[in-house]
Design an enzyme around this catalytic site. Structure first.
Site, mmCIF file in Angstrom:
data_model
loop_
_atom_site.group_PDB
_atom_site.id
_atom_site.type_symbol
_atom_site.label_atom_id
_atom_site.label_comp_id
_atom_site.label_asym_id
_atom_site.label_seq_id
_atom_site.Cartn_x
_atom_site.Cartn_y
_atom_site.Cartn_z
ATOM 1 N N HIS A 1 -25.484 20.950 15.494
ATOM 2 C CA HIS A 1 -26.540 21.711 16.171
ATOM 3 C C HIS A 1 -26.440 21.514 17.683
ATOM 4 O O HIS A 1 -26.526 22.473 18.460
ATOM 5 C CB HIS A 1 -27.933 21.229 15.756
ATOM 6 C CG HIS A 1 -28.314 21.473 14.351
ATOM 7 N ND1 HIS A 1 -28.797 20.479 13.545
ATOM 8 C CD2 HIS A 1 -28.316 22.598 13.592
ATOM 9 C CE1 HIS A 1 -29.093 20.976 12.357
ATOM 10 N NE2 HIS A 1 -28.794 22.262 12.350
ATOM 11 N N LYS B 1 -41.393 24.130 2.379
ATOM 12 C CA LYS B 1 -40.487 22.989 2.349
ATOM 13 C C LYS B 1 -41.147 21.779 2.996
ATOM 14 O O LYS B 1 -41.771 21.888 4.041
ATOM 15 C CB LYS B 1 -39.219 23.291 3.159
ATOM 16 C CG LYS B 1 -38.142 24.005 2.421
ATOM 17 C CD LYS B 1 -36.957 24.133 3.358
ATOM 18 C CE LYS B 1 -35.660 24.300 2.638
ATOM 19 N NZ LYS B 1 -34.547 24.419 3.584
ATOM 20 N N ARG C 1 -20.344 27.955 10.390
ATOM 21 C CA ARG C 1 -19.434 26.926 9.906
ATOM 22 C C ARG C 1 -18.330 27.504 9.043
ATOM 23 O O ARG C 1 -17.206 27.021 9.054
ATOM 24 C CB ARG C 1 -20.201 25.889 9.082
ATOM 25 C CG ARG C 1 -21.203 25.096 9.877
ATOM 26 C CD ARG C 1 -22.050 24.256 8.974
ATOM 27 N NE ARG C 1 -22.900 25.151 8.180
ATOM 28 C CZ ARG C 1 -23.938 24.770 7.469
ATOM 29 N NH1 ARG C 1 -24.261 23.502 7.411
ATOM 30 N NH2 ARG C 1 -24.662 25.618 6.794
ATOM 31 N N SER D 1 -27.823 19.283 8.008
ATOM 32 C CA SER D 1 -28.908 18.300 7.997
ATOM 33 C C SER D 1 -29.112 17.737 6.598
ATOM 34 O O SER D 1 -29.354 16.539 6.421
ATOM 35 C CB SER D 1 -30.212 18.929 8.490
ATOM 36 O OG SER D 1 -30.111 19.298 9.837
#
Length: 159
Positions: A17, A41, A90, A127
């Site tokens: 990040h 979440k 990614r 993460s």
């Protein structure tokens, strides 16, 4: 003034990040880091803790503003007159999802999305993976900034 936003949950912020934010900070006058709140979440860190950690690790850039936001990212952009979203990619699997989001965002509000390829060093990093490895006692010191590592270790000891 050229402005962009780097959105995410950043629970916690990783070196991947940070790499994207650093690169965006060289391209834009102001980079907003939007810590998106997903009420469905439960994060490891509270939103205020995430914001504080991001502020600490981005302070050296001098042009990064960090705040939370709940709702549509395009509304965040409209409220702050931000014409561009910067997203790191990614892998091809990221592109499939992010392209749909980019097309929706431009259709909703005209906000453009810039895709930045991730530094290969961080191409596997998320993460979620950091939290899982750290929870099992694995060494994630090379995956997160030192302040985040300290907070992560402290948080995991509480559980």
């Amino acid at each position: 003034m050229r402005r962009a936003v780097c959105p995410g949950s950043f629970d916690p912020i990783t070196n991947g990040h940070l790499d994207i934010i650093a690169r965006a900070s060289k391209l834009y006058d102001v980079v907003h880091v939007a810590v998106m709140i997903n009420q469905s979440k439960k994060g490891l860190f509270e939103v205020d803790q995430r914001i504080e950690l991001i502020r600490q690790v981005t302070a050296e850039f001098g042009n990064v503003e960090v705040e939370s936001f709940h709702g549509l990212l395009v509304d965040f952009c409209k409220q702050r007159d931000i014409p561009a979203i910067v997203k790191g990619l990614r892998a091809v699997s990221d592109f499939d999802y992010e392209l749909q989001m980019a097309q929706m965002n431009i259709g909703l509000s005209g906000v453009e999305t810039l895709f930045v390829p991730t530094n290969p060093t961080y191409s596997f990093l998320s993460s979620s993976l950091v939290k899982e490895v750290a929870a099992w006692g694995g060494d994630v010191s090379h995956l997160v900034p030192p302040a985040v590592l300290e907070a992560l270790n402290g948080r995991l000891k509480q559980d």
